[in-house]
Design an enzyme around this catalytic site. Sequence first.
Site: not given
Length: 211
Positions: A53, A130
């Site tokens: 991330c 995601r």
Amino acid sequence: MEEETRPHCCPLRIGDTVPNFTARTTAGPVAMKDFAGRWLVFFSHPADFTPVCTSEFVAFARAADRFAAMDCALMALSVDSLYAHFAWVRAIRDRYGEEVRFPIVEDPTLVIGRAYGMVAQDAHDAGAVRTVFVIDPAQVVRAMICYPVEIGRSVEEILRIVAALQAADREQALPPEGWMPGQPLLAQPEPTLDSVLAADDPMGWFLQERK
């Protein structure tokens, strides 16, 4: 989060109008309807202070001006608290010299993630989230991409998708495989027998560059 237009049990699909919400973000209170009239890339990430991330947010921050040049905003979301977002943004700035100025939404109850189909209805955490939504100025979902938690997204591909959708709308034409800005577009086929019989070759009636 103040949800106004869609029950949690209905995941979004391409062509759907996005549900509105109001939430706290690193840029202050934000509502989805605030982005009406411009393009938006709305994406979720599993957690702050995680390696993949972090690499994605550095890349999005570096590409922010390129999205802005296409009149496309960025907005992120995770289950982490607003204060965790602030601390992570500070850590990214100190380590990489990149300021994450686009809003990061806090979603500790998963209510936004569930409304957008970013997380399963029975999930107790967002570890597998995601997801990317490309949303047009009419607040309609035009593209969706889902990645497993282990794999980072390609920001270059997301830029390409936004550019391709804008070109398709503007030119009323079709971006082919791997299309990049400045390359030829394909013409919309004319589904008539006359166009089929008048083509120079069997594929000419449905596969040709736009003039």
